[in-house]
Design a protein around this motif. Structure first.
Motif, PDB file in Angstrom:
ATOM      1  N   ASN A  98       7.110  -6.601  34.844  1.00 31.04           N
ATOM      2  CA  ASN A  98       7.263  -7.134  36.203  1.00 31.04           C
ATOM      3  C   ASN A  98       6.265  -6.556  37.204  1.00 31.04           C
ATOM      4  OD1 ASN A  98       9.795  -8.964  36.629  1.00 31.04           O
ATOM      5  ND2 ASN A  98      10.375  -7.435  35.105  1.00 31.04           N
ATOM      6  N   PRO A 162       0.764  -2.465  39.215  1.00 25.42           N
ATOM      7  CA  PRO A 162       1.681  -1.352  38.949  1.00 25.42           C
ATOM      8  C   PRO A 162       2.426  -1.558  37.627  1.00 25.42           C
ATOM      9  CG  PRO A 162       1.993  -2.268  41.159  1.00 25.42           C
ATOM     10  CD  PRO A 162       1.121  -3.227  40.414  1.00 25.42           C
ATOM     11  N   LYS A 223       6.042 -12.481  43.306  1.00 27.41           N
ATOM     12  CA  LYS A 223       6.567 -11.165  43.696  1.00 27.41           C
ATOM     13  C   LYS A 223       5.460 -10.141  43.896  1.00 27.41           C
ATOM     14  CE  LYS A 223       8.544 -10.139  39.074  1.00 27.41           C
ATOM     15  NZ  LYS A 223       7.864 -11.215  38.424  1.00 27.41           N
ATOM     16  N   GLY A 224       4.239 -10.440  43.395  1.00 27.07           N
ATOM     17  CA  GLY A 224       3.100  -9.574  43.716  1.00 27.07           C
ATOM     18  C   GLY A 224       2.801  -9.622  45.206  1.00 27.07           C
ATOM     19  N   TYR A 227       5.507  -7.622  46.840  1.00 27.16           N
ATOM     20  CA  TYR A 227       5.275  -6.193  46.584  1.00 27.16           C
ATOM     21  C   TYR A 227       4.221  -5.627  47.538  1.00 27.16           C
ATOM     22  CZ  TYR A 227       3.880  -1.908  44.244  1.00 27.16           C
ATOM     23  OH  TYR A 227       3.590  -0.592  43.983  1.00 27.16           O
ATOM     24  N   ALA A 228       3.208  -6.441  47.837  1.00 19.26           N
ATOM     25  CA  ALA A 228       2.054  -5.954  48.610  1.00 19.26           C
ATOM     26  C   ALA A 228       2.416  -5.576  50.050  1.00 19.26           C
ATOM     27  CB  ALA A 228       0.952  -7.012  48.599  1.00 19.26           C
ATOM     28  N   GLY A 281      -0.318 -13.524  44.106  1.00 18.84           N
ATOM     29  CA  GLY A 281       0.576 -12.595  43.405  1.00 18.84           C
ATOM     30  C   GLY A 281       1.602 -13.314  42.551  1.00 18.84           C
ATOM     31  N   ALA A 282       1.185 -14.381  41.892  1.00 22.47           N
ATOM     32  CA  ALA A 282       2.073 -15.128  40.982  1.00 22.47           C
ATOM     33  C   ALA A 282       1.267 -15.477  39.738  1.00 22.47           C
ATOM     34  CB  ALA A 282       2.583 -16.403  41.649  1.00 22.47           C
ATOM     35  N   ARG A 283       1.849 -15.237  38.574  1.00 26.23           N
ATOM     36  CA  ARG A 283       1.139 -15.542  37.332  1.00 26.23           C
ATOM     37  C   ARG A 283       1.485 -16.939  36.838  1.00 26.23           C
ATOM     38  NH1 ARG A 283       2.843  -9.937  34.433  1.00 26.23           N
ATOM     39  NH2 ARG A 283       4.554 -10.215  35.903  1.00 26.23           N
ATOM     40  N   ASN A 285       2.650 -18.027  34.251  1.00 29.41           N
ATOM     41  CA  ASN A 285       3.395 -17.810  33.001  1.00 29.41           C
ATOM     42  C   ASN A 285       4.470 -18.894  32.863  1.00 29.41           C
ATOM     43  OD1 ASN A 285       5.311 -17.047  34.859  1.00 29.41           O
ATOM     44  ND2 ASN A 285       5.163 -14.860  34.437  1.00 29.41           N
ATOM     45  N   ASP A 306      -5.205 -11.981  42.799  1.00 29.19           N
ATOM     46  CA  ASP A 306      -4.511 -11.008  41.936  1.00 29.19           C
ATOM     47  C   ASP A 306      -5.354  -9.749  41.834  1.00 29.19           C
ATOM     48  OD1 ASP A 306      -2.059 -11.692  39.674  1.00 29.19           O
ATOM     49  OD2 ASP A 306      -3.102  -9.754  39.572  1.00 29.19           O
ATOM     50  N   ILE A 307      -4.670  -8.642  41.630  1.00 25.69           N
ATOM     51  CA  ILE A 307      -5.381  -7.363  41.521  1.00 25.69           C
ATOM     52  C   ILE A 307      -5.886  -7.135  40.100  1.00 25.69           C
ATOM     53  CG2 ILE A 307      -3.420  -5.861  40.925  1.00 25.69           C
ATOM     54  CD1 ILE A 307      -4.597  -4.054  43.301  1.00 25.69           C
ATOM     55  N   GLY A 324      -8.542  -8.573  43.916  1.00 26.85           N
ATOM     56  CA  GLY A 324      -8.458  -7.499  44.897  1.00 26.85           C
ATOM     57  C   GLY A 324      -7.000  -7.276  45.238  1.00 26.85           C
ATOM     58  N   ASP A 325      -6.733  -6.299  46.079  1.00 27.28           N
ATOM     59  CA  ASP A 325      -5.339  -6.128  46.476  1.00 27.28           C
ATOM     60  C   ASP A 325      -5.000  -7.173  47.531  1.00 27.28           C
ATOM     61  OD1 ASP A 325      -4.830  -4.656  49.306  1.00 27.28           O
ATOM     62  OD2 ASP A 325      -6.752  -4.035  48.448  1.00 27.28           O
ATOM     63  N   THR A 423      10.490 -11.527  35.437  1.00 32.18           N
ATOM     64  CA  THR A 423       9.540 -12.126  34.498  1.00 32.18           C
ATOM     65  C   THR A 423      10.130 -12.373  33.113  1.00 32.18           C
ATOM     66  OG1 THR A 423       7.770 -11.045  35.712  1.00 32.18           O
ATOM     67  CG2 THR A 423       7.232 -11.802  33.507  1.00 32.18           C
TER      68      THR A 423
HETATM   69  P1  ADP Z   1       6.307 -14.152  39.997  1.00 32.70           P
HETATM   70  O1  ADP Z   1       7.178 -13.868  38.807  1.00 32.70           O
HETATM   71  O2  ADP Z   1       6.996 -13.974  41.292  1.00 32.70           O
HETATM   72  O3  ADP Z   1       5.571 -15.434  39.863  1.00 32.70           O
HETATM   73  P2  ADP Z   1       4.461 -12.366  38.755  1.00 32.70           P
HETATM   74  O4  ADP Z   1       5.145 -11.084  38.425  1.00 32.70           O
HETATM   75  O5  ADP Z   1       4.276 -13.358  37.653  1.00 32.70           O
HETATM   76  O6  ADP Z   1       5.175 -13.009  40.018  1.00 32.70           O
HETATM   77  O7  ADP Z   1       3.011 -12.064  39.325  1.00 32.70           O
HETATM   78  C1  ADP Z   1       2.757 -11.015  40.180  1.00 32.70           C
HETATM   79  C2  ADP Z   1       1.249 -10.790  40.152  1.00 32.70           C
HETATM   80  O8  ADP Z   1       0.911 -10.060  41.323  1.00 32.70           O
HETATM   81  C3  ADP Z   1       0.752  -9.987  38.962  1.00 32.70           C
HETATM   82  O9  ADP Z   1      -0.232 -10.713  38.245  1.00 32.70           O
HETATM   83  C4  ADP Z   1       0.176  -8.711  39.574  1.00 32.70           C
HETATM   84  O10 ADP Z   1      -1.019  -8.296  38.939  1.00 32.70           O
HETATM   85  C5  ADP Z   1      -0.091  -9.136  41.012  1.00 32.70           C
HETATM   86  N1  ADP Z   1      -0.004  -8.047  41.978  1.00 32.70           N
HETATM   87  C6  ADP Z   1       0.953  -7.121  42.086  1.00 32.70           C
HETATM   88  N2  ADP Z   1       0.712  -6.323  43.136  1.00 32.70           N
HETATM   89  C7  ADP Z   1      -0.420  -6.752  43.718  1.00 32.70           C
HETATM   90  C8  ADP Z   1      -1.192  -6.345  44.836  1.00 32.70           C
HETATM   91  N3  ADP Z   1      -0.828  -5.329  45.608  1.00 32.70           N
HETATM   92  N4  ADP Z   1      -2.312  -7.034  45.110  1.00 32.70           N
HETATM   93  C9  ADP Z   1      -2.705  -8.059  44.328  1.00 32.70           C
HETATM   94  N5  ADP Z   1      -2.011  -8.501  43.276  1.00 32.70           N
HETATM   95  C10 ADP Z   1      -0.889  -7.863  42.961  1.00 32.70           C
END
Ligand code: ADP
Length: 568
Positions: A98, A162, A223-224, A227-228, A281-283, A285, A306-307, A324-325, A423
């Motif tokens: 996650n 993370p 959720k990325g 999280y940010a 911040g969403a994959r 998947n 995405d980071i 990038g972040d 996830t």
């Molecule tokens: P969701 O399930 O909500 O779609 P995911 O967990 O699949 O979200 O995706 C979260 C993505 O965000 C991950 O690919 C992760 O690398 C990215 N991520 C997490 N923190 C950061 C950040 N601070 N900056 C950029 N990307 C981030």
């Protein structure tokens, strides 16, 4: 060599661990004590760290993981060796999957005996067992390396994407004695653990150029993004551009669910018709159908923030990657966004609106229906109504139908307030997430649980009561996994494979530990019980008897459940 008789001149592994955690602001430990880490937990508590003792390591780990998600700093889980370590490992793996920063510290047995497999107490090569499931795994073999070991663990857990880090502490390192000055000098205070990673300016330009050409753009917040903690800038980008957005489940509340630009109620329509999707911040998947038809247009083009560089092109080609972040990236995006650069997309928004209104009306009708006996909509509608004016309350959610229907029914108004199966779509996070969220925030939590999901971590009710945490557990009890009305296909009289106790009284559990018990069978009684329990701010279970025939196999993801082609 340090002289252990000179107590004031020496230190040991136990003290160095506590010192290293304190120095780096790791002030809370979630764990289960036993050999060889009981004295470590005692010392941590004596030194002012907060220790929360659980009944099972997996829940302690889930609490640590969610603490990491909410604070952007690793949650710490402490376990004993072999079985305790293994019990915690699923939560460490779940944290990694996650993208939550977490450190699991486990004591381990004598290396010399473990490596020759000579049969030590709780013998296991824990570091190597952990490796496939975690972002990083380290073992500290000398007390003077504890400082650097903790520093490495923090950096690995928090930087980039993370994740979960395993830190192995053999028992002899915990008791090893070294010179105090040497010990103090060996400690490391981590500097800039989460360095800003701004994107390349040309990546931002490429993304804006693609967006400028879009006729039907869609922003997907994951959720990325939550999280940010770049909430204000993300909201500014969405609102200044007028772009429609879709929150993934743990990104709900980043902007309020009732926001006029949210297309949550027209999800399928928006995914299928978008010509440019901006993933923040969403994959891509399974939760987003891998970005593929028929859920998505075959011609959709993607911008991805995405980071993690290797996330790009993982499922579909990404036309405009922004690596990038997210906080730096959205800031750069806003800076480059000059008035008039993007169109207004009025036609696209007008096309979405009727779809959205239709689904909102359908939902309102379902919630108004109030069937007897109560079903998932009836129960979750009551939860929704009670929480409507309490945006600070965390909502933890798991279970098949409870999770899926709850995501659609319960609106979120603030970021990072919804914590769910995530996830993996895992069950068992419930009580751990609830405890972790209550501990780090001091805010109330409502854990909305299916009766099956609750069972995975139900004994933590004792933990919740012991620490008097403001957690209300609402159990939607239909007496089974998915449903309570399935039958045994073999005819030997045993319960069906999906059966749980029909009419079980989960509320009675909490009475044993001094919490408040409610047993309800209709939405009005649930509304009253939940309002009362939240007002009390103390542990409670509300057992909600719902229709055993309510619910569908595997919730909304029944298509993932293989069926036999030959038997009926
Ligand atoms: P969701 O399930 O909500 O779609 P995911 O967990 O699949 O979200 O995706 C979260 C993505 O965000 C991950 O690919 C992760 O690398 C990215 N991520 C997490 N923190 C950061 C950040 N601070 N900056 C950029 N990307 C981030």
């Amino acid at each position: 060599m340090a002289n252990p008789d000179r107590r004031d001149a020496v230190t040991d592994g136990l003290h160095l661990i506590v010192d290293a955690l304190k120095l780096n602001g790791l002030d809370t430990i979630f764990g289960v004590v036993g050999i060889p880490i009981t004295d470590l937990a005692r010392l941590a508590q004596a030194e002012g760290l907060k220790y929360f003792g659980f009944r099972h390591e997996q829940s302690a780990g889930h609490a640590a993981a969610i603490a990491g998600y909410l604070t952007q700093w690793p949650g710490v889980c402490l376990t004993v060796s072999a079985p305790g370590f293994l019990n915690g490992l699923p939560s460490l793996a779940n944290a990694t999957v996650n993208g939550f920063p977490m450190i699991q510290i486990s004591g381990s047995s004598d290396r010399a005996i473990v490596d020759l497999q000579q049969g030590d107490y709780e013998e296991l090569d824990q570091m190597n067992a952990a490796k496939p499931f975690v972002k990083a795994a380290y073992r500290v073999n000398r007390p003077e390396d504890i400082g650097i070991g903790v520093a490495r663990a923090i950096r690995a857990a928090t930087s980039g994407r993370p994740g979960g880090v395993y830190l192995d502490l053999p028992a002899d390192v915990l008791s090893a004695v070294i010179d105090k000055d040497q010990g103090t000098r060996s400690l490391v205070e981590v500097v800039d653990a989460i360095p800003k990673q701004p994107p390349a300016p040309e990546a931002i330009e490429r993304a804006l150029d693609l967006l400028a050409k879009a006729k039907r753009p869609l922003v997907v917040l994951g959720k990325g993004a939550a999280y940010a903690q770049a909430d204000a800038d993300i909201a500014r980008f969405i609102e200044e551009t007028g772009v429609p957005f879709l929150p993934m489940s743990m990104a709900k509340g980043l902007l309020p669910d009732n926001h006029p630009q949210s297309v949550e109620a027209a999800r399928s329509f928006a995914l299928a018709h978008a010509d440019v999707a901006v993933l923040i911040g969403a994959r891509l998947n399974w939760l987003l159908a891998h970005g593929k038809p028929p859920h998505w247009s075959p011609d959709v083009q993607f911008v991805q923030f995405d980071i993690q560089p290797t996330e790009i092109d993982s499922n579909r080609p990404i036309a405009a990657p922004v690596v990038g972040d997210i906080a730096s990236s959205i800031k750069a995006l806003l800076l480059a966004l000059k008035p008039g650069r993007l169109p207004a997309w009025t036609e696209w928004r007008d096309a979405i609106e009727p779809q959205k209104q239709k689904h909102i009306a359908d939902m309102a009708a379902r919630l108004a229906a109030d069937p007897r006996p109560m079903d998932f909509y009836g129960a979750l509608g009551a939860v929704r109504a009670v929480l409507a004016d309490k945006p600070d309350v965390f909502v933890v959610s798991e279970g098949a139908n409870t999770l899926d229907v709850g995501r659609n029914v319960i609106d979120m108004a603030l970021p990072r307030k919804r914590l769910d199966s995530g996830t993996w779509g895992v069950m068992g996070v419930g009580m751990g997430y609830a405890i972790g969220a209550a501990v780090v925030s001091g805010q109330p939590v409502v854990a909305v649980e299916g009766d099956s999901a609750f069972g995975f971590s139900g004994m933590e009710i004792e933990t919740i009561c012991r620490y008097r945490l403001p957690i209300v557990v609402v159990i939607l009890n239909n007496g089974g996994v998915y449903r309570g009305d399935d039958v045994n296909r073999g005819g030997d009289g045993a319960p069906a494979v999906t059966a749980l106790s029909l009419h079980g009284r989960y509320d009675k559990l909490i009475e044993a530990f001094g919490g408040t018990a409610y047993n309800v069978a209709d939405p009005d009684a649930l509304t009253q019980a939940l309002s009362e329990a939240l007002a009390a701010g103390a542990p409670a279970i509300i057992n909600c008897a719902i229709d055993p025939t309510a619910g569908t196999e595997s919730g909304h993801i029944g298509s993932l459940n293989p069926k036999s082609a030959v038997s009926s």
